[in-house]
Design a protein around this motif. Structure first.
Motif, PDB file in Angstrom:
ATOM      1  N   GLY A  41    -120.632  44.683  11.568  1.00  0.00           N
ATOM      2  CA  GLY A  41    -121.643  45.733  11.730  1.00  0.00           C
ATOM      3  C   GLY A  41    -123.024  45.113  11.791  1.00  0.00           C
ATOM      4  O   GLY A  41    -123.710  45.005  10.779  1.00  0.00           O
ATOM      5  N   ALA A  42    -123.416  44.717  12.996  1.00  0.00           N
ATOM      6  CA  ALA A  42    -124.731  44.086  13.180  1.00  0.00           C
ATOM      7  C   ALA A  42    -125.763  45.087  13.680  1.00  0.00           C
ATOM      8  O   ALA A  42    -126.914  44.723  13.891  1.00  0.00           O
ATOM      9  CB  ALA A  42    -124.613  42.904  14.146  1.00  0.00           C
ATOM     10  N   ALA A  43    -125.362  46.332  13.879  1.00  0.00           N
ATOM     11  CA  ALA A  43    -126.305  47.336  14.368  1.00  0.00           C
ATOM     12  C   ALA A  43    -127.288  47.720  13.272  1.00  0.00           C
ATOM     13  O   ALA A  43    -126.937  47.761  12.096  1.00  0.00           O
ATOM     14  CB  ALA A  43    -125.553  48.572  14.843  1.00  0.00           C
ATOM     15  N   VAL A  99    -128.524  50.607  12.155  1.00  0.00           N
ATOM     16  CA  VAL A  99    -128.258  52.046  12.253  1.00  0.00           C
ATOM     17  C   VAL A  99    -129.342  52.811  11.502  1.00  0.00           C
ATOM     18  O   VAL A  99    -129.691  52.448  10.376  1.00  0.00           O
ATOM     19  CB  VAL A  99    -126.879  52.367  11.644  1.00  0.00           C
ATOM     20  CG1 VAL A  99    -126.561  53.847  11.795  1.00  0.00           C
ATOM     21  CG2 VAL A  99    -125.787  51.512  12.276  1.00  0.00           C
ATOM     22  N   ALA A 100    -129.851  53.865  12.104  1.00  0.00           N
ATOM     23  CA  ALA A 100    -130.814  54.721  11.399  1.00  0.00           C
ATOM     24  C   ALA A 100    -130.122  55.371  10.211  1.00  0.00           C
ATOM     25  O   ALA A 100    -128.997  55.864  10.337  1.00  0.00           O
ATOM     26  CB  ALA A 100    -131.355  55.793  12.343  1.00  0.00           C
ATOM     27  N   ASP A 101    -130.748  55.333   9.049  1.00  0.00           N
ATOM     28  CA  ASP A 101    -130.142  55.926   7.855  1.00  0.00           C
ATOM     29  C   ASP A 101    -130.350  57.430   7.798  1.00  0.00           C
ATOM     30  O   ASP A 101    -129.601  58.136   7.129  1.00  0.00           O
ATOM     31  CB  ASP A 101    -130.734  55.285   6.595  1.00  0.00           C
ATOM     32  CG  ASP A 101    -130.290  53.841   6.436  1.00  0.00           C
ATOM     33  OD1 ASP A 101    -129.104  53.565   6.707  1.00  0.00           O
ATOM     34  OD2 ASP A 101    -131.121  52.997   6.052  1.00  0.00           O
ATOM     35  N   THR A 136    -127.389  59.927   7.877  1.00  0.00           N
ATOM     36  CA  THR A 136    -126.411  59.714   8.948  1.00  0.00           C
ATOM     37  C   THR A 136    -125.118  59.184   8.320  1.00  0.00           C
ATOM     38  O   THR A 136    -125.130  58.716   7.180  1.00  0.00           O
ATOM     39  CB  THR A 136    -126.940  58.674   9.951  1.00  0.00           C
ATOM     40  OG1 THR A 136    -127.240  57.482   9.228  1.00  0.00           O
ATOM     41  CG2 THR A 136    -128.183  59.172  10.674  1.00  0.00           C
ATOM     42  N   PRO A 137    -124.009  59.239   9.058  1.00  0.00           N
ATOM     43  CA  PRO A 137    -122.786  58.631   8.517  1.00  0.00           C
ATOM     44  C   PRO A 137    -122.954  57.122   8.399  1.00  0.00           C
ATOM     45  O   PRO A 137    -123.588  56.496   9.247  1.00  0.00           O
ATOM     46  CB  PRO A 137    -121.721  58.988   9.563  1.00  0.00           C
ATOM     47  CG  PRO A 137    -122.467  59.337  10.810  1.00  0.00           C
ATOM     48  CD  PRO A 137    -123.801  59.863  10.370  1.00  0.00           C
ATOM     49  N   ASP A 138    -122.397  56.538   7.323  1.00  0.00           N
ATOM     50  CA  ASP A 138    -122.429  55.080   7.145  1.00  0.00           C
ATOM     51  C   ASP A 138    -121.139  54.508   7.740  1.00  0.00           C
ATOM     52  O   ASP A 138    -120.087  54.520   7.111  1.00  0.00           O
ATOM     53  CB  ASP A 138    -122.558  54.731   5.667  1.00  0.00           C
ATOM     54  CG  ASP A 138    -122.817  53.229   5.461  1.00  0.00           C
ATOM     55  OD1 ASP A 138    -122.226  52.417   6.202  1.00  0.00           O
ATOM     56  OD2 ASP A 138    -123.599  52.886   4.570  1.00  0.00           O
ATOM     57  N   THR A 139    -121.241  54.016   8.957  1.00  0.00           N
ATOM     58  CA  THR A 139    -120.060  53.527   9.678  1.00  0.00           C
ATOM     59  C   THR A 139    -119.422  52.350   8.959  1.00  0.00           C
ATOM     60  O   THR A 139    -118.193  52.264   8.847  1.00  0.00           O
ATOM     61  CB  THR A 139    -120.453  53.120  11.111  1.00  0.00           C
ATOM     62  OG1 THR A 139    -120.971  54.271  11.774  1.00  0.00           O
ATOM     63  CG2 THR A 139    -119.257  52.592  11.882  1.00  0.00           C
ATOM     64  N   LEU A 140    -120.254  51.442   8.477  1.00  0.00           N
ATOM     65  CA  LEU A 140    -119.737  50.237   7.828  1.00  0.00           C
ATOM     66  C   LEU A 140    -118.876  50.601   6.617  1.00  0.00           C
ATOM     67  O   LEU A 140    -117.747  50.111   6.460  1.00  0.00           O
ATOM     68  CB  LEU A 140    -120.914  49.351   7.419  1.00  0.00           C
ATOM     69  CG  LEU A 140    -120.591  48.011   6.794  1.00  0.00           C
ATOM     70  CD1 LEU A 140    -119.771  47.141   7.742  1.00  0.00           C
ATOM     71  CD2 LEU A 140    -121.881  47.296   6.391  1.00  0.00           C
ATOM     72  N   GLY A 168    -120.966  43.022   7.005  1.00  0.00           N
ATOM     73  CA  GLY A 168    -122.191  43.788   7.184  1.00  0.00           C
ATOM     74  C   GLY A 168    -123.392  42.881   7.338  1.00  0.00           C
ATOM     75  O   GLY A 168    -123.327  41.675   7.067  1.00  0.00           O
ATOM     76  N   PHE A 169    -124.494  43.466   7.763  1.00  0.00           N
ATOM     77  CA  PHE A 169    -125.775  42.775   7.816  1.00  0.00           C
ATOM     78  C   PHE A 169    -126.737  43.498   6.896  1.00  0.00           C
ATOM     79  O   PHE A 169    -126.657  44.714   6.752  1.00  0.00           O
ATOM     80  CB  PHE A 169    -126.339  42.754   9.247  1.00  0.00           C
ATOM     81  CG  PHE A 169    -125.857  41.582  10.034  1.00  0.00           C
ATOM     82  CD1 PHE A 169    -124.558  41.549  10.537  1.00  0.00           C
ATOM     83  CD2 PHE A 169    -126.684  40.499  10.263  1.00  0.00           C
ATOM     84  CE1 PHE A 169    -124.094  40.453  11.245  1.00  0.00           C
ATOM     85  CE2 PHE A 169    -126.226  39.398  10.973  1.00  0.00           C
ATOM     86  CZ  PHE A 169    -124.935  39.371  11.464  1.00  0.00           C
ATOM     87  N   LYS A 171    -124.775  45.786  -1.700  1.00  0.00           N
ATOM     88  CA  LYS A 171    -124.111  46.397  -0.539  1.00  0.00           C
ATOM     89  C   LYS A 171    -122.707  45.851  -0.364  1.00  0.00           C
ATOM     90  O   LYS A 171    -121.787  46.594   0.001  1.00  0.00           O
ATOM     91  CB  LYS A 171    -124.922  46.141   0.734  1.00  0.00           C
ATOM     92  CG  LYS A 171    -126.128  47.028   0.828  1.00  0.00           C
ATOM     93  CD  LYS A 171    -127.055  46.670   1.952  1.00  0.00           C
ATOM     94  CE  LYS A 171    -128.377  47.369   1.694  1.00  0.00           C
ATOM     95  NZ  LYS A 171    -129.406  46.961   2.662  1.00  0.00           N
ATOM     96  N   LYS A 195    -120.126  48.857  -0.549  1.00  0.00           N
ATOM     97  CA  LYS A 195    -119.470  49.210   0.717  1.00  0.00           C
ATOM     98  C   LYS A 195    -118.123  48.512   0.874  1.00  0.00           C
ATOM     99  O   LYS A 195    -117.479  48.652   1.905  1.00  0.00           O
ATOM    100  CB  LYS A 195    -120.399  48.858   1.895  1.00  0.00           C
ATOM    101  CG  LYS A 195    -121.743  49.590   1.874  1.00  0.00           C
ATOM    102  CD  LYS A 195    -122.452  49.550   3.222  1.00  0.00           C
ATOM    103  CE  LYS A 195    -123.891  50.019   3.104  1.00  0.00           C
ATOM    104  NZ  LYS A 195    -124.469  50.366   4.425  1.00  0.00           N
TER     105      LYS A 195
HETATM  106  O1  C5P Z   1    -127.396  50.122   3.728  1.00  0.00           O
HETATM  107  P1  C5P Z   1    -127.957  49.323   4.856  1.00  0.00           P
HETATM  108  O2  C5P Z   1    -128.351  50.171   6.008  1.00  0.00           O
HETATM  109  O3  C5P Z   1    -129.041  48.359   4.501  1.00  0.00           O
HETATM  110  O4  C5P Z   1    -126.712  48.394   5.291  1.00  0.00           O
HETATM  111  C1  C5P Z   1    -126.767  47.636   6.439  1.00  0.00           C
HETATM  112  C2  C5P Z   1    -125.389  47.504   7.010  1.00  0.00           C
HETATM  113  O5  C5P Z   1    -124.717  48.772   7.032  1.00  0.00           O
HETATM  114  C3  C5P Z   1    -125.400  47.020   8.434  1.00  0.00           C
HETATM  115  O6  C5P Z   1    -124.247  46.228   8.642  1.00  0.00           O
HETATM  116  C4  C5P Z   1    -125.339  48.314   9.228  1.00  0.00           C
HETATM  117  O7  C5P Z   1    -124.772  48.121  10.502  1.00  0.00           O
HETATM  118  C5  C5P Z   1    -124.480  49.200   8.354  1.00  0.00           C
HETATM  119  N1  C5P Z   1    -124.818  50.644   8.428  1.00  0.00           N
HETATM  120  C6  C5P Z   1    -123.937  51.540   9.034  1.00  0.00           C
HETATM  121  N2  C5P Z   1    -124.256  52.875   9.084  1.00  0.00           N
HETATM  122  C7  C5P Z   1    -125.391  53.339   8.519  1.00  0.00           C
HETATM  123  C8  C5P Z   1    -126.280  52.436   7.890  1.00  0.00           C
HETATM  124  C9  C5P Z   1    -125.976  51.095   7.878  1.00  0.00           C
HETATM  125  O8  C5P Z   1    -122.899  51.124   9.550  1.00  0.00           O
HETATM  126  N3  C5P Z   1    -125.670  54.646   8.562  1.00  0.00           N
END
Ligand code: C5P
Length: 216
Positions: A92-94, A96-98, A123-127, A142-143, A157, A161
């Protein structure tokens, strides 16, 4: 690690920012060029993996041999990543907007009052969802882009996670981060920490894949 060591592995990578629309012309989003995630996808394909790259809005060419799925929002990224499972690894290198606007206006929001309050929802936390899923990849990475207490937040994290590895980078260091071609990462697992770089993102991608390949 090197040529062909990921042959037959399925790897899903997410990269770039997500844009959360406010109205037809505005969005809320993170700064991210997508370069790190694209470099990881390119390197994994070079090493023989079958790669799906879920990409937010970025201006980068699709790496050779990579299956690319373009998305815009965090919700679309989640759906595309889950649809790409099962896989041996998820990276998960994106950025992502929280948070996303609660509602998307049908028409452009007009300026009138001196202040404007936006209501944002998580937003949903995909990771986290991938790591908790029934078809959890053996290696979930994760990143963490942090401005302070990098190790503390990254390890937090990793645990919360349920990740195998987390690659942390300090935001704001010269010659690293967002638009740069170079970066420096500290990769944490439950029982170790490894310093990667400073190096070009292409080289860091291979070094990170070495750590992932050890776990597959
Ligand atoms: O919690 P935080 O956003 O700092 O964690 C970063 C990691 O979680 C990244 O790998 C990012 O791709 C993933 N992430 C996600 N979905 C979100 C927020 C972060 O997959 N809504």
């Amino acid at each position: 690690g090197g040529a062909g060591d990921l042959l037959g592995r399925r790897i899903v990578v997410s990269a770039g920012p997500t844009y959360e629309d406010l109205d037809p012309v505005r969005y809320v989003g993170n700064r991210s060029s997508g370069k790190m995630g694209f470099a990881i996808a390119a390197a994994a394909a070079r090493r023989g993996a079958e790669v799906t790259l879920v990409a937010g809005p970025v201006h980068l060419p699709t790496p050779a041999g990579v299956h690319r799925v373009d998305v815009r929002s965090a919700a679309q990224l989640r759906d595309a990543v889950l649809a790409a499972l099962p896989a041996d690894a998820y990276i998960g290198a994106a950025a992502v907007a929280d948070y996303a606007p609660r509602t998307v206006a049908d028409n452009k929001i007009k300026k009138s009052a001196d202040t404007l309050t936006l209501e944002l929802v998580r937003t949903p936390d995909t990771l986290a969802e991938v790591a908790a899923s029934k078809s959890r990849p053996r290696c979930v990475v994760g990143f963490a882009a942090e401005t302070e207490n990098v190790e503390g937040h990254a390890r937090d994290k990793l645990r919360k996670k349920n990740l195998d590895l987390i690659a942390a980078n300090r935001v704001g260091l010269a010659g690293s981060g967002f638009e740069s071609d170079d970066n420096a990462l500290t990769v944490y697992s439950a029982d170790a920490a490894r310093e990667l770089g400073p190096a070009p993102k292409t080289r860091l991608a291979d070094q990170l894949l070495d750590l992932i390949a050890e776990r597959l």
